[in-house]
Design a protein around this motif. Structure first.
Motif, mmCIF file in Angstrom:
data_model
loop_
_atom_site.group_PDB
_atom_site.id
_atom_site.type_symbol
_atom_site.label_atom_id
_atom_site.label_comp_id
_atom_site.label_asym_id
_atom_site.label_seq_id
_atom_site.Cartn_x
_atom_site.Cartn_y
_atom_site.Cartn_z
ATOM 1 N N ASP A 118 0.868 -1.183 0.000
ATOM 2 C CA ASP A 118 0.000 0.000 0.000
ATOM 3 C C ASP A 118 0.904 1.232 0.000
ATOM 4 N N ILE A 119 0.886 1.982 -1.100
ATOM 5 C CA ILE A 119 1.790 3.122 -1.239
ATOM 6 C C ILE A 119 1.012 4.346 -1.729
ATOM 7 N N ASN A 120 1.301 5.507 -1.148
ATOM 8 C CA ASN A 120 0.714 6.750 -1.650
ATOM 9 C C ASN A 120 1.827 7.776 -1.838
ATOM 10 N N GLU A 121 1.487 8.898 -2.434
ATOM 11 C CA GLU A 121 2.520 9.861 -2.814
ATOM 12 C C GLU A 121 3.134 10.577 -1.610
ATOM 13 N N LYS A 122 2.460 10.585 -0.477
ATOM 14 C CA LYS A 122 3.078 11.141 0.731
ATOM 15 C C LYS A 122 4.195 10.221 1.214
ATOM 16 N N GLY A 202 -3.272 -7.685 -13.566
ATOM 17 C CA GLY A 202 -4.535 -7.017 -13.843
ATOM 18 C C GLY A 202 -4.566 -5.663 -13.154
ATOM 19 N N GLU A 203 -5.306 -4.739 -13.725
ATOM 20 C CA GLU A 203 -5.408 -3.378 -13.189
ATOM 21 C C GLU A 203 -6.878 -3.039 -12.983
ATOM 22 N N LYS A 204 -7.150 -2.348 -11.872
ATOM 23 C CA LYS A 204 -8.520 -1.975 -11.548
ATOM 24 C C LYS A 204 -8.502 -0.650 -10.807
ATOM 25 N N ALA A 205 -9.460 0.212 -11.105
ATOM 26 C CA ALA A 205 -9.504 1.520 -10.447
ATOM 27 C C ALA A 205 -9.877 1.361 -8.985
ATOM 28 N N LEU A 206 -9.209 2.116 -8.125
ATOM 29 C CA LEU A 206 -9.569 2.140 -6.717
ATOM 30 C C LEU A 206 -10.889 2.898 -6.547
ATOM 31 N N PRO A 207 -11.763 2.444 -5.646
ATOM 32 C CA PRO A 207 -13.031 3.156 -5.456
ATOM 33 C C PRO A 207 -12.839 4.547 -4.884
ATOM 34 N N SER A 208 -11.779 4.755 -4.110
ATOM 35 C CA SER A 208 -11.518 6.072 -3.533
ATOM 36 C C SER A 208 -10.085 6.098 -3.020
ATOM 37 N N TYR A 209 -9.595 7.294 -2.747
ATOM 38 C CA TYR A 209 -8.274 7.425 -2.148
ATOM 39 C C TYR A 209 -8.385 7.161 -0.646
ATOM 40 N N GLU A 210 -7.441 6.384 -0.134
ATOM 41 C CA GLU A 210 -7.445 6.094 1.292
ATOM 42 C C GLU A 210 -6.243 6.697 2.015
ATOM 43 N N GLY A 211 -5.331 7.306 1.265
ATOM 44 C CA GLY A 211 -4.137 7.886 1.857
ATOM 45 C C GLY A 211 -4.405 9.252 2.434
ATOM 46 N N CYS A 212 -5.216 9.316 3.481
ATOM 47 C CA CYS A 212 -5.602 10.590 4.076
ATOM 48 C C CYS A 212 -4.989 10.729 5.463
ATOM 49 N N TYR A 213 -4.554 11.942 5.789
ATOM 50 C CA TYR A 213 -3.889 12.214 7.062
ATOM 51 C C TYR A 213 -4.433 13.503 7.651
ATOM 52 N N ASP A 214 -4.346 13.609 8.979
ATOM 53 C CA ASP A 214 -4.753 14.848 9.643
ATOM 54 C C ASP A 214 -3.795 15.969 9.248
ATOM 55 N N LYS A 215 -4.353 17.167 9.059
ATOM 56 C CA LYS A 215 -3.521 18.314 8.712
ATOM 57 C C LYS A 215 -2.677 18.741 9.904
#
Length: 215
Positions: A118-122, A202-215
């Protein structure tokens, strides 16, 4: 009928609002990469543009990850198998010997090991788009490299599996995933990118972004 219409509208509005990120948090584009196998694999190393990701150990405290906002990707390892003769469903268990002892093994129901990155741009520190994906598989004293020949995109999940395993994973009799690419695209939403080095992706679109953090 009017009350039913209002109820449907209320549910639709609730679902829409619940999907909006909290104003007190910030979200980053994310990708999920799965490697699934029925063969003996001790560990999998993930690389983007020859840089290793999802390798740092998580520090857990009271079921809470203390460093998951800092490490370069989060690795999940688990076992999928049939654990009851009375159930046609597969169970998801921890990745350890004690869990495997609870599995019922047969030709039709092998033990599946899944390594999920599980990787995000942050966490990655840069854009994920157009990053070249490479995997290194380790089993006892052997190492095998998988050069995917693709570039991943953010907002997508990728499923990598040995072509010989696809018949069992998708409950086919003999045919592999190559014969069912249109079915996966139309019914399951997976776009079969192709097969390479005896592995298919195989590739599939994610239903939503989960890489969310408190500001």
């Amino acid at each position: 009928m009017r009350h039913l219409f209002l109820l449907i509208c209320f549910i639709a509005v609730f679902l829409f609002v619940s999907c909006i990120p909290d104003e007190e948090s910030i979200c980053f584009p994310e990708s999920l990469i799965y490697f699934r196998t029925a063969s003996k694999v001790d560990s999998v190393h993930f690389f983007l543009n020859n840089e290793q990701i999802c390798f740092q150990e998580k520090i857990m405290n009271n079921s809470r990850c203390e460093n998951c906002t800092e490490i370069k990707g989060i690795l999940h390892e688990y076992t999928i198998c049939q654990s009851s003769v009375d159930s046609g469903f597969l169970s998801t268990l921890p990745y350890n010997k004690d869990a495997i002892d609870n599995c019922l093994v047969s030709d039709d129901f092998p033990i599946w090991t899944t390594f999920e990155c599980d990787i995000n741009e942050k966490l990655y520190g840069k854009t994920l788009d157009s990053s070249k994906l490479t995997l290194h598989l380790f089993s006892e004293d052997t190492k095998k490299s998988i050069e995917s020949k693709i570039t991943i995109q953010s907002g997508a999940q990728y499923n990598i599996i040995a072509e010989e395993d696809t018949a069992k994973w998708y409950s086919y009799t003999r045919e592999t995933i190559r014969n069912y690419s249109e079915y996966h695209r139309l019914i399951l939403g997976w776009n079969i990118i192709g097969c390479f080095n005896d592995f298919c992706i195989g590739e599939k679109a994610l239903p939503s972004y989960e890489g969310c953090y408190d500001k």
